[in-house]
Design a protein around this motif. Structure first.
Motif, PDB file in Angstrom:
ATOM      1  N   GLY A 183       0.206   5.046  -4.907  1.00 27.84           N
ATOM      2  CA  GLY A 183       0.577   3.859  -5.665  1.00 27.84           C
ATOM      3  C   GLY A 183       1.941   3.953  -6.340  1.00 27.84           C
ATOM      4  O   GLY A 183       2.543   2.933  -6.675  1.00 27.84           O
ATOM      5  N   THR A 184       2.460   5.169  -6.506  1.00 26.42           N
ATOM      6  CA  THR A 184       3.809   5.320  -7.063  1.00 26.42           C
ATOM      7  C   THR A 184       4.871   4.952  -6.043  1.00 26.42           C
ATOM      8  O   THR A 184       6.026   4.719  -6.393  1.00 26.42           O
ATOM      9  CB  THR A 184       4.067   6.764  -7.559  1.00 26.42           C
ATOM     10  OG1 THR A 184       3.996   7.666  -6.450  1.00 26.42           O
ATOM     11  CG2 THR A 184       3.068   7.168  -8.637  1.00 26.42           C
ATOM     12  N   LEU A 185       4.461   4.892  -4.781  1.00 27.99           N
ATOM     13  CA  LEU A 185       5.367   4.544  -3.689  1.00 27.99           C
ATOM     14  C   LEU A 185       5.007   3.195  -3.072  1.00 27.99           C
ATOM     15  O   LEU A 185       5.881   2.399  -2.752  1.00 27.99           O
ATOM     16  CB  LEU A 185       5.320   5.648  -2.619  1.00 27.99           C
ATOM     17  CG  LEU A 185       6.341   5.601  -1.503  1.00 27.99           C
ATOM     18  CD1 LEU A 185       7.755   5.712  -2.063  1.00 27.99           C
ATOM     19  CD2 LEU A 185       6.095   6.739  -0.528  1.00 27.99           C
ATOM     20  N   VAL A 186       3.721   2.949  -2.916  1.00 28.75           N
ATOM     21  CA  VAL A 186       3.213   1.695  -2.345  1.00 28.75           C
ATOM     22  C   VAL A 186       2.347   1.022  -3.418  1.00 28.75           C
ATOM     23  O   VAL A 186       1.188   1.401  -3.605  1.00 28.75           O
ATOM     24  CB  VAL A 186       2.377   1.948  -1.071  1.00 28.75           C
ATOM     25  CG1 VAL A 186       1.864   0.635  -0.501  1.00 28.75           C
ATOM     26  CG2 VAL A 186       3.186   2.720  -0.030  1.00 28.75           C
ATOM     27  N   PRO A 187       2.922   0.071  -4.148  1.00 29.90           N
ATOM     28  CA  PRO A 187       2.175  -0.555  -5.244  1.00 29.90           C
ATOM     29  C   PRO A 187       0.817  -1.090  -4.787  1.00 29.90           C
ATOM     30  O   PRO A 187       0.685  -1.675  -3.713  1.00 29.90           O
ATOM     31  CB  PRO A 187       3.092  -1.705  -5.682  1.00 29.90           C
ATOM     32  CG  PRO A 187       4.467  -1.242  -5.295  1.00 29.90           C
ATOM     33  CD  PRO A 187       4.271  -0.473  -4.008  1.00 29.90           C
ATOM     34  N   GLY A 188      -0.202  -0.809  -5.593  1.00 30.88           N
ATOM     35  CA  GLY A 188      -1.541  -1.286  -5.304  1.00 30.88           C
ATOM     36  C   GLY A 188      -2.410  -0.321  -4.520  1.00 30.88           C
ATOM     37  O   GLY A 188      -3.612  -0.527  -4.404  1.00 30.88           O
ATOM     38  N   CYS A 189      -1.825   0.739  -3.988  1.00 27.61           N
ATOM     39  CA  CYS A 189      -2.607   1.713  -3.221  1.00 27.61           C
ATOM     40  C   CYS A 189      -3.194   2.751  -4.187  1.00 27.61           C
ATOM     41  O   CYS A 189      -2.473   3.347  -4.984  1.00 27.61           O
ATOM     42  CB  CYS A 189      -1.744   2.410  -2.168  1.00 27.61           C
ATOM     43  SG  CYS A 189      -2.706   3.552  -1.140  1.00 27.61           S
ATOM     44  N   ASP A 190      -4.509   2.968  -4.102  1.00 31.96           N
ATOM     45  CA  ASP A 190      -5.195   3.905  -4.993  1.00 31.96           C
ATOM     46  C   ASP A 190      -5.333   5.314  -4.417  1.00 31.96           C
ATOM     47  O   ASP A 190      -5.845   6.208  -5.082  1.00 31.96           O
ATOM     48  CB  ASP A 190      -6.602   3.376  -5.312  1.00 31.96           C
ATOM     49  CG  ASP A 190      -6.559   2.113  -6.146  1.00 31.96           C
ATOM     50  OD1 ASP A 190      -5.601   1.927  -6.911  1.00 31.96           O
ATOM     51  OD2 ASP A 190      -7.499   1.301  -6.024  1.00 31.96           O
TER      52      ASP A 190
END
Length: 63
Positions: A7-14
């Motif tokens: 999520g720090t690279l791809v917003p919304g990914c957990d």
């Protein structure tokens, strides 16, 4: 222990991963990006972005 949170690279990914060393974290993260996010080509800049976001994971005490 080292930690990468997608999520720090791809917003919304957990998704996240922990490993003993950065190389294993990067390997897992690249595999995740290919399988989950459909990244066919992982460029050096993407690997550098992953490396920049790896941090020490908090060590949880044994029960």
């Amino acid at each position: 222990m080292r930690l990468f949170e997608c999520g720090t690279l791809v917003p919304g990914c957990d998704w996240h991963t922990r490993a003993d060393n950065d190389a294993e974290v990067v390997r897992r993260a690249v595999d995740h990006l290919r399988q989950t996010h459909g990244e066919a080509m992982i460029r050096e800049t993407m690997v550098n972005n992953i490396k920049a976001r790896i941090r020490d994971a908090a060590v949880e005490p044994a029960a």
